[in-house]
Design a protein around this motif. Structure first.
Motif, PDB file in Angstrom:
ATOM      1  N   MET A  37       0.801  -1.213   0.000  1.00 14.44           N
ATOM      2  CA  MET A  37       0.000   0.000   0.000  1.00 14.44           C
ATOM      3  C   MET A  37       0.841   1.273   0.000  1.00 14.44           C
ATOM      4  SD  MET A  37      -2.815   1.661  -0.065  1.00 14.44           S
ATOM      5  CE  MET A  37      -4.246   0.609   0.163  1.00 14.44           C
ATOM      6  N   ASN A  38       1.893   1.308   0.843  1.00 17.83           N
ATOM      7  CA  ASN A  38       2.622   2.582   0.977  1.00 17.83           C
ATOM      8  C   ASN A  38       3.519   2.896  -0.221  1.00 17.83           C
ATOM      9  OD1 ASN A  38       5.044   1.178   1.368  1.00 17.83           O
ATOM     10  ND2 ASN A  38       4.846   1.199   3.589  1.00 17.83           N
TER      11      ASN A  38
ATOM     12  N   LYS B 274       6.512   2.494  -0.999  1.00 11.79           N
ATOM     13  CA  LYS B 274       7.856   3.040  -0.757  1.00 11.79           C
ATOM     14  C   LYS B 274       8.839   2.541  -1.815  1.00 11.79           C
ATOM     15  CE  LYS B 274       7.682   3.533   4.294  1.00 11.79           C
ATOM     16  NZ  LYS B 274       6.885   4.715   4.336  1.00 11.79           N
TER      17      LYS B 274
ATOM     18  N   THR C  14     -10.734   0.459  -2.497  1.00  8.27           N
ATOM     19  CA  THR C  14      -9.664  -0.218  -1.752  1.00  8.27           C
ATOM     20  C   THR C  14     -10.151  -1.265  -0.765  1.00  8.27           C
ATOM     21  OG1 THR C  14      -9.727   1.556  -0.147  1.00  8.27           O
ATOM     22  CG2 THR C  14      -8.072   1.717  -1.878  1.00  8.27           C
TER      23      THR C  14
ATOM     24  N   ARG D  27      -4.811   2.012  -4.607  1.00 11.38           N
ATOM     25  CA  ARG D  27      -4.421   2.600  -3.328  1.00 11.38           C
ATOM     26  C   ARG D  27      -5.451   3.560  -2.760  1.00 11.38           C
ATOM     27  NH1 ARG D  27       0.544   1.598  -5.823  1.00 11.38           N
ATOM     28  NH2 ARG D  27       1.938   0.450  -4.419  1.00 11.38           N
ATOM     29  N   ILE D  28      -6.391   3.967  -3.617  1.00 10.56           N
ATOM     30  CA  ILE D  28      -7.437   4.867  -3.134  1.00 10.56           C
ATOM     31  C   ILE D  28      -8.641   4.754  -4.069  1.00 10.56           C
ATOM     32  CG2 ILE D  28      -6.771   6.933  -4.464  1.00 10.56           C
ATOM     33  CD1 ILE D  28      -7.147   8.093  -1.269  1.00 10.56           C
TER      34      ILE D  28
ATOM     35  N   VAL E 167       0.971  11.737  -1.610  1.00  7.77           N
ATOM     36  CA  VAL E 167       1.976  10.655  -1.597  1.00  7.77           C
ATOM     37  C   VAL E 167       3.320  11.198  -2.045  1.00  7.77           C
ATOM     38  CG1 VAL E 167       2.458   8.293  -2.262  1.00  7.77           C
ATOM     39  CG2 VAL E 167       0.141   9.120  -2.387  1.00  7.77           C
TER      40      VAL E 167
END
Lengths: 283, 320
Positions: A58-59, A61, A108, A116-117, A132
Motif C-alpha cells: 500500500m505505501n 515506498k 480499496t 491505493r485509493i 503521496v
C-alpha cells in the motif's frame, strides 16, 4: 521487469482493448470509450515506464506509483494491472459483479492489488497523488508519482486547488497526464464547458507542460513519458497533455462521446473484436 | 447562591488549545505525525507544531478539498496526517472528498475541526456548523470524537494519533472551564461516568458536559440525583454504558451543541428504542441556524445551557 519491444507492447494494447470491451459487454455497463483511448498510455506506463512492484504494498515506498483520478476508466486499469501480474487475469470476469474486488469504480476495501485509493467522484486524484509525492519527498524517496485525469475532469475546481499547491511546493516528482480526448459524457468538451487553452492554463499555474500529440501511437506515448521523466527533479510539477481519441481501435467507436458510458451489444462486440487481435489470450 | 459542584475549575481555556498542545506532543512522540492547515494555523493553534517541525507541516492555502486529498495521500504513504480547519469547512465543504478519499478508502486521516457549534460566537451562522457530527457519524469507517474541555481535547488528540483509522475530532473556540484532570487516559469509544445518580441520566458531549455538571448540582439541591455521562466519542457509541445507566435511572437527557436531527440524541434514541425504550428529552438546536452573539448569549437563546438541561431532566422524569 524486462523491457519489451514495441511490437510486443502493441500486442498488449490490442489485448487490453479486447479485455475492456468484453468486460463492459459482459455486465452491459461501464465506460469503454476512454479506456480504449488510453490503452497505449496504460501499457506504456505499466510495461515500460513504471519502476513498480506487482507484489503490492500500500505505501509504495521506493516504487513509482500511479493513480487513476478519472476512475470510470477502471476497465482499462484493471486489465493492465491483471496483465502485468497484480492479480489473476481470470478475475477480470468479475468486473462490476456482486462480491467482486473489481468494483465499478476503483476501491480499496476489497483489497485489489494495485489500487491505493477510491476514485470515481472526479477531481480528487491529483490531490491524493500530491500527498503521496509529498511523503516521498519527506523520505528522500526519488521515485515518481503518476496520475491520470480526464480533460472533462478539469472542470472540477479541486483540480486547480491541487495545481496551485503543486507549483507552490515544487512537486517535481509528480507527472500528471491529461487524457485530452475532447469528449465528456454529455458531448464534446468544447460545447459542454470549453477548456480553452489548457497548455497556457497549466503553465500559468506554474507547471512544466509537455504535449504528446499522438496519444494513440505507442512510440510517441513512451517518448512523451520519457521526456516527462527527464523533467522531474527540476523544481516544477509536470503536466503531460496526451492527445487521444476516445474509442480508439474500433472504427465505429472512435472520436465520439457516444461510447463514453455505453457498452456494446452482442453484434457490436463481435464487430469490434474482429478489429482487435487476440494476442495474449482472452480471460 | 453557590452551587455544590462535583467538578470545579481554576481556569478557563479553549479546547482548540488542547488540540494544539496535544498535536505538538503527538508530533514529538511520533515522527510519522504530519500537519496540514488551510490558512487557519493561528485559529487552530497549530503554530507550535509548525515551528518545531516545519518540514512536517503543510500550509495548503484556502483550499480544503485539496487538503483532504493531500492528507489521504500522505496517509497511504505511511504518515499520520492531522488536517485542520474550521468545522464548517472540515465537513460540509469537503464531504465528498472525505467520503471517497478518506472514509471509503479507509485512510488514517485525522480531521481536526475547530470553531464548531454556536460557541464560535460573533462570526454568526455561516461559520457555526451544527450538522457536522451527523454528517461524520453517517460515514462508515469514521470515528467521531467531541471532547469537553482543554484537558480532554489534549488527551483525545494524543489518543487519535495512536489509533489507526479515519477520525473526526471536533473542538471549539470559547474559553471554557477546565474541569477534567490533566492526566486522564482517553479511551476512544468508552463513555465516562462523571457523576453517579439514580433518577435521570444526562448524556452530554463537548462544551455541554460542563453545563451538565452544573445542571446536576442544581437538580441535587432539589433532591434529584442525576447521573452525568460524558459521551466524548459519538461513534462508536458506548451503547453498553448508555443502557446500563438508563436501566438504573429509567429516563435520560441528551445535551449537545448540535442539531437535534442527526446528533448524539438521535444515536442515544436509536440505542434505547432497540433495547430499553425509556423517556428521552433532547437539549440541542432544533432545526435552526445560529446567529451572531457571545457564546453565553447564544447558548441561552438556543436553549443549550444548564438551566435547559435541568428542565429537560424534569420533563424526562415526569414521563417515567
Amino acid at each position: 521487469m524486462k523491457k519489451q519491444s514495441l511490437p510486443e507492447l502493441q500486442k498488449i494494447c490490442s489485448q487490453l482493448r479486447r479485455d475492456v470491451l468484453r468486460m463492459v459487454h459482459a455486465v452491459q455497463s461501464g465506460h469503454p470509450g476512454a479506456p480504449l483511448g488510453c490503452a497505449e498510455y496504460f501499457v506504456a506506463l505499466y510495461f515500460d515506464q513504471l519502476h513498480h512492484n506487482p507484489d503490492f504494498q500500500m505505501n509504495g515506498k521506493g516504487e513509482d506509483l500511479f493513480f487513476l483520478s478519472n476512475g470510470h476508466l477502471s476497465a482499462g486499469w484493471y486489465s493492465v494491472l491483471a496483465r502485468s501480474g497484480y492479480f489473476p487475469v481470470e478475475e477480470l470476469k468479475t468486473f462490476r459483479k456482486l462480491n467482486s474486488r473489481l468494483q465499478g469504480h476503483p476501491a480499496t476495501h476489497e483489497h485489489l492489488p494495485g489500487i491505493r485509493i477510491a476514485s470515481g467522484s472526479l477531481g480528487q486524484g491529483l490531490s491524493v497523488a500530491l500527498g503521496v509525492a509529498q511523503t516521498k519527498k519527506l523520505e528522500k524517496d526519488s521515485s515518481v508519482v503518476h496520475v491520470l485525469m480526464g480533460d472533462g475532469e478539469l472542470q472540477e475546481g479541486q483540480v486547480w486547488e491541487a495545481a496551485m499547491y503543486a507549483a507552490h511546493y515544487g512537486m517535481d516528482n509528480v507527472i500528471a497526464t491529461v487524457d485530452y480526448n475532447g469528449q465528456q459524457i454529455d458531448g464534446p468538451t468544447e460545447k459542454i464547458m470549453d477548456l480553452k487553452n489548457l497548455k497556457a492554463k497549466w503553465e500559468a499555474f506554474g507547471w512544466e507542460v509537455i504535449e504528446t500529440k499522438e496519444g494513440n501511437d505507442l512510440a510517441s506515448v513512451i517518448a512523451g513519458l520519457e521526456k516527462a521523466k527527464s523533467l522531474t527533479g527540476k523544481g516544477k510539477p509536470i503536466l503531460n497533455l496526451l492527445y487521444t481519441e476516445m474509442g480508439y481501435g474500433v472504427d465505429f467507436m472512435v472520436g465520439t462521446h457516444k461510447w463514453h458510458g455505453s457498452p456494446p451489444n452482442d453484434e457490436q462486440l463481435a464487430l469490434a473484436l474482429g478489429q482487435l487481435e487476440e494476442t495474449l489470450g482472452d480471460y | 447562591m453557590s452551587l455544590d459542584l462535583k467538578y470545579t475549575y481554576t481556569e478557563k481555556k479553549d479546547t482548540r488549545s488542547g488540540f494544539g498542545d496535544g498535536f505538538l506532543e503527538a508530533g514529538r512522540r511520533n515522527p510519522k505525525v504530519v500537519g496540514l492547515c488551510a490558512d487557519l494555523i493561528g485559529s487552530l493553534k497549530m503554530g507550535d507544531f509548525q515551528k518545531e517541525f516545519p518540514d512536517r507541516f503543510f500550509q495548503t492555502g484556502i483550499a480544503e478539498a485539496n487538503m483532504i486529498g493531500l492528507a489521504a495521500g500522505m496517509a497511504l504513504g505511511g504518515k499520520i496526517p492531522f488536517a485542520g480547519t474550521f468545522a464548517n469547512f472540515a465537513t460540509g465543504r469537503v464531504y465528498d472528498q472525505i467520503r471517497q478519499s478518506v472514509a471509503y478508502s479507509d485512510k488514517n486521516v485525522k480531521i481536526c475541526a475547530s470553531h464548531a457549534g454556536l460557541t464560535l460566537g460573533e462570526d454568526g451562522a455561516t461559520h457555526q456548523i451544527l450538522e457536522d457530527l451527523g454528517m461524520m457519524k453517517m460515514l462508515p469507517h469514521m470515528t467521531v470524537i467531541n471532547p469537553c474541555d482543554y484537558n480532554q481535547t489534549k488527551a483525545a488528540t494524543l489518543a487519535i494519533a495512536e489509533f489507526e483509522g479515519p477520525v473526526y475530532l471536533r473542538f471549539g473556540r470559547p474559553s471554557w472551564p477546565v474541569f477534567t484532570p490533566a492526566d486522564q487516559k482517553f479511551e476512544i469509544g468508552k463513555a465516562w461516568k462523571m457523576i453517579d445518580g439514580r433518577d435521570v441520566t444526562i448524556f452530554a458531549t463537548g462544551h455541554l458536559v460542563w453545563e451538565a455538571v452544573v445542571a446536576e448540582a442544581i437538580l441535587r439541591e432539589e433532591g434529584i440525583r442525576a447521573e452525568v455521562i460524558n459521551i466524548h466519542t459519538i461513534k462508536p457509541l458506548d451503547t453498553e454504558a448508555i443502557l446500563e445507566s438508563v436501566k438504573k435511572t429509567g429516563c435520560a437527557v441528551s445535551a449537545e451543541e448540535h442539531q437535534l436531527n442527526g446528533g448524539l440524541g438521535d444515536s442515544i434514541a436509536q440505542t434505547l428504542i432497540r433495547h430499553n425504550p425509556a423517556p428521552l428529552e433532547y437539549v440541542g438546536v432544533n432545526d435552526s441556524f445560529g446567529e451572531s452573539g457571545t457564546p453565553t448569549q447564544l447558548l441561552e437563546k438556543y436553549g443549550l445551557n444548564a438551566e435547559n438541561i435541568v428542565k429537560a431532566a424534569k420533563r424526562a422524569m415526569a414521563r417515567k
